[in-house]
Design a protein around this motif. Structure first.
Motif, short mmCIF file in Angstrom:
data_model
loop_
_atom_site.label_atom_id
_atom_site.label_comp_id
_atom_site.label_asym_id
_atom_site.label_seq_id
_atom_site.Cartn_x
_atom_site.Cartn_y
_atom_site.Cartn_z
N ASP A 1 -6.12 -1.72 0.37
CA ASP A 1 -6.56 -0.97 1.55
C ASP A 1 -7.79 -1.62 2.18
O ASP A 1 -7.87 -1.75 3.41
CB ASP A 1 -6.86 0.47 1.15
CG ASP A 1 -7.07 1.38 2.35
OD1 ASP A 1 -6.23 1.36 3.27
OD2 ASP A 1 -8.08 2.10 2.38
N TYR B 1 -4.87 -0.18 -5.31
CA TYR B 1 -4.65 0.40 -3.98
C TYR B 1 -5.92 0.25 -3.13
O TYR B 1 -5.83 -0.14 -1.95
CB TYR B 1 -4.29 1.89 -4.09
CG TYR B 1 -4.27 2.60 -2.76
CD1 TYR B 1 -3.10 2.67 -2.00
CD2 TYR B 1 -5.43 3.19 -2.24
CE1 TYR B 1 -3.09 3.30 -0.76
CE2 TYR B 1 -5.43 3.82 -1.00
CZ TYR B 1 -4.26 3.87 -0.27
OH TYR B 1 -4.25 4.48 0.96
N ARG C 1 0.83 -1.21 0.00
CA ARG C 1 0.00 0.00 0.00
C ARG C 1 0.87 1.25 0.00
O ARG C 1 0.59 2.21 -0.74
CB ARG C 1 -0.93 -0.01 1.21
CG ARG C 1 -1.94 1.12 1.20
CD ARG C 1 -2.90 1.00 2.37
NE ARG C 1 -2.23 1.16 3.66
CZ ARG C 1 -2.85 1.14 4.84
NH1 ARG C 1 -4.16 0.96 4.88
NH2 ARG C 1 -2.18 1.30 5.96
#
Length: 220
Positions: A73, A69, A14
């Motif tokens: 996440d 991403y 991340r």
């Protein structure tokens, strides 16, 4: 495509994605200018078709990275909400542990307001110091007053005077001495609060690291 990795790896990925996305956005070019009678665009000096291809490709790469991403996440957040650890505060999810650690470290959006233990310790310390200052100031003034009373009663040559009236001064000093009222033993409470804060922070750091290094997440 599904990927399985440890939370620590997901956290690293991340962080890397943040850098990649920001770097690609910074370096990308999506619009250009060109003279009607020339084939190449002015700044990048490639043909219009080549530039259009590059712009579309750069844009799509950025969108794909953002999408990935978000998946990473979400997997981390989901794991943090579902993974439970035991602490001296009781059982809590990693998400709760992170929030508690953030609050105790005064590193969230409500820094000054949510730092309850820190604010309480500061209040205790400031008030204790102020009351000690007042007490010492009052008692110093009392001693000066008592000395003036002694000189008034006995005169400067005390050897030739009767010292019996001095008892009145002693009683006056005793009755007017300012005392510190400290029912909580504030110094002890400050130490207890600080030790408790340091203990739970160390505990949370350790348990969060262990959990992240042993818990897998699935990203798809």
């Amino acid at each position: 495509m599904e990927q399985k990795m440890l939370v620590t790896q997901a956290l690293d990925q991340r962080d890397l994605l943040v850098k990649k996305i920001c770097d690609k956005i910074r370096k990308a070019s999506f619009t250009e200018t060109k003279k009607h009678n020339e084939e190449k665009v002015m700044e990048r000096r490639v043909t219009q078709k080549e530039f259009e291809k590059e712009a579309r490709s750069s844009y799509q790469q950025i969108i794909d990275l953002i999408h990935w991403y978000d998946k990473v996440d979400q997997a981390i957040l989901r794991s943090n909400a579902e993974t439970i650890i035991e602490t001296s505060y009781g059982a809590m999810s990693i998400a709760n542990a992170l929030a508690l650690r953030s609050r105790l470290n005064c590193s969230n959006a409500y820094d000054s307001d949510s730092n309850f233990e820190g604010n309480l310790m500061m209040k205790l310390e400031e008030e204790l110091n102020e009351k000690i200052r007042v007490m010492e100031q009052k008692n110093k003034g009392l001693q000066n007053t008592a000395e003036t009373m002694r000189l008034s009663i006995l005169g400067k040559d005390t050897k030739t005077k009767d010292e019996t009236p001095l008892k009145v001064v002693d009683v006056y000093v005793q009755e007017n001495t300012t005392e510190l009222i400290d029912p909580l033993n504030v110094r002890k409470k400050i130490n207890e609060l600080n030790e408790r804060r340091e203990t739970i922070l160390n505990e949370l750091d350790t348990k969060i690291k262990v959990s992240n290094a042993t818990t897998f997440v699935e990203i798809n």
